[in-house]
Write a protein that holds these residues in place. Structure first.
Motif, PDB file in Angstrom:
ATOM      1  N   UNK A   1       7.221  17.900  -9.671  1.00 43.45           N
ATOM      2  CA  UNK A   1       5.922  18.077  -9.983  1.00 43.45           C
ATOM      3  C   UNK A   1       5.050  18.397 -11.239  1.00 43.45           C
ATOM      4  N   UNK A   2       6.091  17.910 -11.311  1.00 47.12           N
ATOM      5  CA  UNK A   2       5.083  17.111 -13.169  1.00 47.12           C
ATOM      6  C   UNK A   2       5.034  16.064 -13.771  1.00 47.12           C
ATOM      7  N   UNK A   3       5.113  15.392 -12.314  1.00 47.93           N
ATOM      8  CA  UNK A   3       5.090  13.749 -12.270  1.00 47.93           C
ATOM      9  C   UNK A   3       3.615  13.358 -12.971  1.00 47.93           C
ATOM     10  N   UNK A   4       3.230  12.425 -13.581  1.00 47.96           N
ATOM     11  CA  UNK A   4       2.240  11.921 -14.668  1.00 47.96           C
ATOM     12  C   UNK A   4       1.770  11.134 -12.463  1.00 47.96           C
ATOM     13  N   UNK A   5       2.171  10.715 -11.312  1.00 52.72           N
ATOM     14  CA  UNK A   5       1.175  10.033 -10.604  1.00 52.72           C
ATOM     15  C   UNK A   5       0.774  11.267  -9.295  1.00 52.72           C
TER      16      UNK A   5
ATOM     17  N   UNK B   1      -2.136   1.248  -9.597  1.00 50.96           N
ATOM     18  CA  UNK B   1      -0.733   1.858  -9.197  1.00 50.96           C
ATOM     19  C   UNK B   1      -0.164   2.286 -10.514  1.00 50.96           C
ATOM     20  N   UNK B   2       0.817   1.932 -10.950  1.00 52.69           N
ATOM     21  CA  UNK B   2       2.123   2.752 -11.909  1.00 52.69           C
ATOM     22  C   UNK B   2       3.598   2.578 -12.171  1.00 52.69           C
ATOM     23  N   UNK B   3       3.520   1.679 -13.831  1.00 53.76           N
ATOM     24  CA  UNK B   3       4.738   1.300 -14.036  1.00 53.76           C
ATOM     25  C   UNK B   3       5.202   1.987 -15.248  1.00 53.76           C
TER      26      UNK B   3
ATOM     27  N   UNK C   1       0.856  -0.913   0.071  1.00 55.26           N
ATOM     28  CA  UNK C   1       0.212  -0.325  -0.355  1.00 55.26           C
ATOM     29  C   UNK C   1       0.990   1.607   0.010  1.00 55.26           C
ATOM     30  N   UNK C   2       0.784   2.312  -0.736  1.00 53.82           N
ATOM     31  CA  UNK C   2       1.503   4.143  -1.138  1.00 53.82           C
ATOM     32  C   UNK C   2       3.227   2.721  -1.085  1.00 53.82           C
ATOM     33  N   UNK C   3       2.597   2.448  -1.931  1.00 49.94           N
ATOM     34  CA  UNK C   3       5.327   1.757  -1.707  1.00 49.94           C
ATOM     35  C   UNK C   3       5.488   2.489  -3.273  1.00 49.94           C
ATOM     36  N   UNK C   4       6.510   2.243  -3.202  1.00 46.68           N
ATOM     37  CA  UNK C   4       7.468   2.436  -3.812  1.00 46.68           C
ATOM     38  C   UNK C   4       8.603   1.635  -4.335  1.00 46.68           C
ATOM     39  N   UNK C   5       9.071   1.145  -5.559  1.00 49.08           N
ATOM     40  CA  UNK C   5       9.600  -0.091  -5.579  1.00 49.08           C
ATOM     41  C   UNK C   5      10.371   0.187  -6.813  1.00 49.08           C
ATOM     42  N   UNK C   6      12.106   0.194  -6.792  1.00 50.65           N
ATOM     43  CA  UNK C   6      12.870   0.575  -8.724  1.00 50.65           C
ATOM     44  C   UNK C   6      13.698  -0.335  -8.092  1.00 50.65           C
ATOM     45  N   UNK C   7      14.594  -0.189  -8.943  1.00 53.06           N
ATOM     46  CA  UNK C   7      15.918  -1.127  -9.045  1.00 53.06           C
ATOM     47  C   UNK C   7      16.141  -2.189  -8.390  1.00 53.06           C
ATOM     48  N   UNK C   8      15.455  -3.136  -9.076  1.00 56.01           N
ATOM     49  CA  UNK C   8      15.375  -4.312  -7.711  1.00 56.01           C
ATOM     50  C   UNK C   8      15.718  -5.650  -9.511  1.00 56.01           C
ATOM     51  N   UNK C   9      16.186  -6.180  -9.134  1.00 53.83           N
ATOM     52  CA  UNK C   9      17.257  -6.735  -9.785  1.00 53.83           C
ATOM     53  C   UNK C   9      15.683  -8.483 -10.105  1.00 53.83           C
TER      54      UNK C   9
ATOM     55  N   UNK D   1       3.958   2.417  -6.834  1.00 58.84           N
ATOM     56  CA  UNK D   1       4.914   2.718  -8.039  1.00 58.84           C
ATOM     57  C   UNK D   1       5.623   1.673  -7.832  1.00 58.84           C
ATOM     58  N   UNK D   2       5.678   0.906  -9.257  1.00 60.63           N
ATOM     59  CA  UNK D   2       7.342   0.173 -10.141  1.00 60.63           C
ATOM     60  C   UNK D   2       7.183   0.290 -10.981  1.00 60.63           C
ATOM     61  N   UNK D   3       9.080   0.753 -10.860  1.00 60.27           N
ATOM     62  CA  UNK D   3       9.754   0.959 -12.242  1.00 60.27           C
ATOM     63  C   UNK D   3      11.208   1.464 -12.226  1.00 60.27           C
ATOM     64  N   UNK D   4      11.383   0.693 -13.517  1.00 60.93           N
ATOM     65  CA  UNK D   4      13.150   0.678 -13.481  1.00 60.93           C
ATOM     66  C   UNK D   4      13.543  -0.599 -12.305  1.00 60.93           C
ATOM     67  N   UNK D   5      12.762  -1.654 -12.118  1.00 58.68           N
ATOM     68  CA  UNK D   5      13.111  -2.893 -11.855  1.00 58.68           C
ATOM     69  C   UNK D   5      13.840  -3.577 -13.272  1.00 58.68           C
ATOM     70  N   UNK D   6      14.027  -4.948 -13.231  1.00 65.24           N
ATOM     71  CA  UNK D   6      14.853  -5.541 -13.820  1.00 65.24           C
ATOM     72  C   UNK D   6      14.287  -6.955 -14.452  1.00 65.24           C
ATOM     73  N   UNK D   7      13.454  -7.099 -15.259  1.00 63.97           N
ATOM     74  CA  UNK D   7      13.059  -8.191 -15.259  1.00 63.97           C
ATOM     75  C   UNK D   7      11.097  -7.955 -15.713  1.00 63.97           C
ATOM     76  N   UNK D   8      11.124  -7.640 -14.733  1.00 64.30           N
ATOM     77  CA  UNK D   8       9.190  -7.168 -14.846  1.00 64.30           C
ATOM     78  C   UNK D   8       8.793  -5.482 -13.886  1.00 64.30           C
TER      79      UNK D   8
END
Length: 200
Positions: free
Chosen positions: A196-200, A177-179, A139-147, A160-167
């Motif tokens: 400030x201009x984030x689509x989120x 949610x936003x990917x 809930x209300x988390x951010x995932x980034x750069x996980x392999x 938000x889940x972005x910039x993780x490798x694989x999926x």
């Protein structure tokens, strides 16, 4: 047995201990403590504990390299390792925590099972699958750069889940949610605040 079993401790350093359950603590309540380089079969740093404003780093276990079956508030889990699942956390509740650089040999480099609220999951890994979270509720988390993936199997809300490798997310029940690129201020430097201009 664990060096701290039950009771409440403040401003402690627990380092280099080992036990079957909870290398640093089992069933304890800790505030402003550091748990580092402890080992156990379950919960390298803490097992069934309640932790506030603690740092859990460099611990190891079969499951739950950092913690297992615990509740954490405003804690930092870094460089913990599990030989199977849940490098940082196993079946725990984490509130306002940061999980970074944790690893699991099987899956769930950051966390396996449990609920994470308002957490940052950054740069965790697993050589087989799912360096981020497995079978968790986010809930209300951010995932980034996980392999090897951000989030696999679970439930995500306003995450938000972005910039993780694989999926980013697979087999996840997701809402709000936003990917795509959320336009972090400076992800390379670890600043995952939104522009400030984030689509989120």
């Amino acid at each position: 047995s664990s060096p701290i079993y039950g009771s409440h401790y403040l401003n402690c350093i627990l380092s280099g201990n080992s036990a079957d359950n909870g290398g640093g603590t089992a069933y304890g309540t800790l505030s402003n403590c550091t748990l580092s380089v402890n080992s156990a079969y379950w919960g390298g740093g803490a097992y069934n504990g309640t932790l506030y404003n603690c740092t859990i780093s460099g611990n190891s276990a079969n499951t739950g390299g950092g913690v297992e079956g615990s509740t954490l508030n405003n804690c930092m889990l870094t460089t913990n390792q599990a030989s199977t699942q849940g490098g940082g956390s196993m079946e725990s509740t984490l509130n306002n925590c940061t999980l970074s650089g944790n690893s699991a040999d099987n899956s769930g480099g950051a966390a396996r099972g449990g609920t994470l609220n308002n957490c940052k999951i950054i740069g965790n890994s697993s050589p087989n699958s799912c360096g981020g979270t497995l079978l968790c509720t986010l809930n209300n988390c951010t995932l980034y750069g996980n392999l090897k993936g951000g989030m696999r199997s679970g439930t995500a809300r306003n995450t938000i889940s972005f910039g993780n490798t694989g999926y980013e997310m697979t087999n996840v029940s997701a809402a709000l949610c936003y990917t795509n690129d959320p336009l972090f201020v400076n992800a390379a430097a670890g600043n995952l605040h939104l522009n400030s201009n984030s689509p989120c």
